[in-house]
Design a protein around this motif. Structure first.
Motif, PDB file in Angstrom:
ATOM      1  N   SER A  95       0.817  -1.211   0.000  1.00  0.00           N
ATOM      2  CA  SER A  95       0.000   0.000   0.000  1.00  0.00           C
ATOM      3  C   SER A  95       0.858   1.271   0.000  1.00  0.00           C
ATOM      4  O   SER A  95       0.345   2.346  -0.265  1.00  0.00           O
ATOM      5  CB  SER A  95      -0.995  -0.004   1.166  1.00  0.00           C
ATOM      6  OG  SER A  95      -0.369  -0.281   2.359  1.00  0.00           O
ATOM      7  N   LEU A  96       2.170   1.142   0.257  1.00  0.00           N
ATOM      8  CA  LEU A  96       3.033   2.331   0.152  1.00  0.00           C
ATOM      9  C   LEU A  96       3.028   2.865  -1.276  1.00  0.00           C
ATOM     10  O   LEU A  96       2.901   4.065  -1.501  1.00  0.00           O
ATOM     11  CB  LEU A  96       4.458   1.981   0.561  1.00  0.00           C
ATOM     12  CG  LEU A  96       4.718   1.820   2.048  1.00  0.00           C
ATOM     13  CD1 LEU A  96       6.121   1.286   2.283  1.00  0.00           C
ATOM     14  CD2 LEU A  96       4.540   3.142   2.757  1.00  0.00           C
TER      15      LEU A  96
ATOM     16  N   GLU B 183       0.740   2.194  -3.538  1.00  0.00           N
ATOM     17  CA  GLU B 183      -0.614   2.646  -3.854  1.00  0.00           C
ATOM     18  C   GLU B 183      -0.867   4.031  -3.273  1.00  0.00           C
ATOM     19  O   GLU B 183      -1.495   4.880  -3.912  1.00  0.00           O
ATOM     20  CB  GLU B 183      -1.639   1.642  -3.316  1.00  0.00           C
ATOM     21  CG  GLU B 183      -1.685   0.378  -4.135  1.00  0.00           C
ATOM     22  CD  GLU B 183      -2.667  -0.643  -3.580  1.00  0.00           C
ATOM     23  OE1 GLU B 183      -2.921  -1.626  -4.277  1.00  0.00           O
ATOM     24  OE2 GLU B 183      -3.168  -0.469  -2.455  1.00  0.00           O
ATOM     25  N   ALA B 184      -0.356   4.255  -2.047  1.00  0.00           N
ATOM     26  CA  ALA B 184      -0.563   5.555  -1.409  1.00  0.00           C
ATOM     27  C   ALA B 184       0.081   6.657  -2.246  1.00  0.00           C
ATOM     28  O   ALA B 184      -0.515   7.717  -2.449  1.00  0.00           O
ATOM     29  CB  ALA B 184       0.018   5.542   0.000  1.00  0.00           C
TER      30      ALA B 184
END
Lengths: 389, 282
Positions: free
Chosen positions: B168-169, B171-172
């Motif tokens: 999710s890093l 994606e963030a």
């Protein structure tokens, strides 16, 4: 929205109820529209034909157990998953061909996903830098944001030098600083301990009202959903089974599934013996009495089997027989749990069914009932609800 | 009682024997590098003359510089290629031939060096016949050979680091408006940087250390340091080789010491960060 041409009095939209509940206003234009949205992974359908309208400035909660498709739906709103069918409109614009980095949507991740190699300041500024915003403007917006989440003194810290609550606030600030049209929050309070969670809940609500940004929150925690949201969408197996305000969902669940998922509930099965416009009578062997409910269930054929839901806090416990004929049953207390503000009793009825009832502890040192006590349970005709599905 | 005492004595003895087994050869090598005599096995007095001799030996100096050049070049190239391979293996979940690619990129880890060396030699010869390149064997062929086997190590290190990284890093970053290429350079690369550094160091070490593959694919005038040492030793160990080995041991020991100090420092910082994070919020 109301004007003279529609014939509605102009004051209509100023009525407090109307203004705060756009979903009850037929003229309100939804801000986010999901139209027959589906997402399939191979043979597995994660999101199954969902249609949903969300209005501007709402705090909408998607509530459901793990694997119900709520996270997939959120990722579709963010743009990380493409829809198999149907479409998403945000402020009237179809989001299908817009990649995540161009959507006016930001997300707060469950893991917070703070960039470990950047300071708090760097994390919050990252989104603004991508827009090519001039440096002084970025600095101003970042320090405003830090002020807002009360992290002014922590600007130069790295994420691993922060506590869980502080990290959560950085993640929130980072997602809010771009002033998105829509903020997505994936289990925003999941990683916090209980005490911190309660405070943060209220902070989140205040912030949302202050900034007037539409929030969509995904959670499996029904308490969190009840406190936070303007409306809740309860999800199960990729579908939305009920949409409504927390009060509607709790007091008028549309099915056994929703009733069970939100709070605890006692369900009695029984046969309808009398179905009138203003009441129903249901003979229930499980409850061991005649159930009388003061609302009609018109589509039911007499004799058919239904469930009657009674919330634990709506059941009265008494030693003496109450003065009512219906909705009274007897049992023996098997378990008592003292919770401080209230006590939870588990009572075995003569039919063998276990019933849960909670009583507020109105006075100090009032242990009215205890193990092995024989008690009467009763409730009002308007406290129970007939569930057919 | 007796058995406990016995055990207490037994363990230190084991430790001493183990350490002796490991370090007495090295220690004797260091001592004899200061031996005055030309005969390696006869002690005749303290002297540093073999160190002077070593620095006057142009063949060894040249070989050392060549080894360094090859090691730096091949480590850099292996990091670039290995990172790409590791990235593809970690991030692209399903595509045609994924298993084949994974297996093939890991094969050099388990392949005997003899086989790798021989097959590369045959490949270079065939290639030269067909295209005229590489014209003879030398520094280029050794570098290419070193890249091929050390990039597999880099790929493994980078892949495991990427697998540990919270997806999710990325994606963030994308969610905040960064395009995929920007995400890679601004988020992914800095986070896997420690893996790139350790991959580079490993590739460098493997290249400096390699004798077998280099012997196969090297040509006249391109002898690496291990090749020179090995050929000199075959003619009889000369004391200046002892001096060279002592210098290498010194460099390695210094490196280990620095790494240990850096690790200590890191631990202290982490302790401080943990205290910072646990401070009560105002």
């Amino acid at each position: 929205m109301a004007d003279s041409t529609t014939g509605r009095p102009p004051a209509a939209s100023n009525e407090p109820g109307q203004a705060r509940e756009p979903w009850n206003d037929p003229e309100a234009v939804p801000y986010i529209q999901l139209e027959n949205l589906s997402k399939r992974f191979g043979n597995f359908t994660a999101v199954d034909n969902i249609s949903l309208d969300i209005y501007k400035s709402e705090l909408f909660c998607l509530l459901g157990g793990s694997g119900c498709g709520k996270s997939t739906l959120l990722r579709m709103l963010a743009g990380f998953e493409a829809a198999s069918e149907g479409r998403i409109l945000l402020d009237g614009v179809d989001m299908a061909d817009i990649p995540p980095y161009e959507r006016p949507v930001n997300m707060m991740f469950q893991s917070y996903a703070l960039f470990p190699h950047m300071t708090v300041q760097g994390n919050i500024a990252f989104g603004l830098k991508q827009e090519g915003m001039p440096r002084p403007e970025i600095d101003r917006r970042v320090s405003d944001m830090l002020e807002l989440v009360k992290l002014g003194d922590y600007a130069k810290r790295k994420p691993h030098q922060l506590s869980g609550g502080q990290r959560q606030r950085v993640a929130l600030a980072r997602a809010l600083v771009k002033r998105p049209k829509l903020l997505l929050l994936d289990e925003p309070l999941g990683a916090l301990d209980k005490k911190l969670r309660e405070n943060t809940q209220f902070e989140l609500m205040t912030l949302q009202e202050e900034l007037d940004i539409t929030f969509v929150v995904v959670t499996h925690d029904q308490e969190e959903a009840m406190t936070l949201s303007s409306r809740i969408g309860v999800m199960d197996q990729g579908r939305i089974v009920q949409v409504g305000s927390p009060n509607e969902i709790y007091e008028h669940p549309s099915s056994r599934l929703v009733a069970n998922f939100i709070g605890s509930v006692n369900l009695f099965e029984g046969n309808v013996v009398e179905d009138e416009a203003d009441h129903v009578r249901i003979q229930s062997a499980e409850a061991g009495c005649m159930l009388y409910i003061d609302h009609g269930v018109n589509q039911i054929v007499e004799g058919s089997r239904v469930s009657v839901a009674v919330r634990p806090e709506k059941i009265k416990i008494s030693r003496d027989s109450p003065e009512q004929e219906d909705n009274v049953t007897r049992g023996v207390i098997e378990e008592v749990a003292y919770m401080g503000s209230l006590s939870i009793y588990r009572i075995r009825l003569s039919s063998g069914v276990m019933v849960q009832a909670t009583q507020p502890n109105l006075d100090r040192d009032t242990r009215q009932f205890t193990w092995e006590d024989e008690v009467y349970l009763s409730w009002n005709p308007y406290s129970a609800l007939v569930l057919t599905t | 009682m007796k058995s406990i005492l016995g055990r207490i004595r037994f363990l230190p003895v084991c430790l001493a024997l183990g350490l002796a087994f490991l370090y007495i050869p090295i220690l004797s090598l260091i001592i004899y590098s200061f031996n005055e005599s030309k005969l390696v096995t006869v002690w005749s007095g303290f002297s540093t003359k073999w160190y002077g001799e070593l620095f006057r030996n142009q063949q060894i100096i040249d070989a050392a510089l060549l080894s360094l050049r090859i090691a730096v070049m091949s480590a850099c190239a292996a990091v670039v290629l290995g990172t790409i391979a590791g990235f593809v293996l970690a991030r692209m979940r399903r595509f045609r031939g994924r298993t084949l690619l994974a297996g093939m990129s890991m094969a050099p880890l388990v392949m005997p060096e003899i086989i790798t060396g021989l097959s590369l030699l045959l490949f270079f010869i065939a290639l030269e016949k067909m295209t005229g390149w590489p014209n003879g064997r030398g520094i280029t062929t050794v570098t290419i050979a070193h890249i091929t086997f050390s990039m597999a190590y880099v790929a493994v290190i980078v892949q495991s680091r990427l697998a540990d990284m919270d997806p999710s890093l990325e994606e963030a970053a994308m969610d905040l408006g960064a395009r995929p290429l920007k995400v890679f350079f601004a988020i992914t690369l800095p986070i896997v940087a420690p893996a790139l550094i350790s991959g580079w160091l490993l590739a460098f070490t493997l290249s400096i250390d390699d004798l077998v593959i280099a012997s196969f694919v090297s040509g006249p005038g391109a002898s690496t340091l291990p090749m020179v040492i090995f050929s000199k030793v075959r003619l009889g160990v000369s004391p200046d080789i002892n001096a060279l080995a002592t210098i290498i041991i010194g460099i390695v020991a210094l490196g280990v010491l620095l790494a240990a100090l850096a690790f200590k420092r890191q631990e202290r910082l982490q302790g401080r960060d943990a205290r910072l994070a646990n401070l009560p919020e105002d």
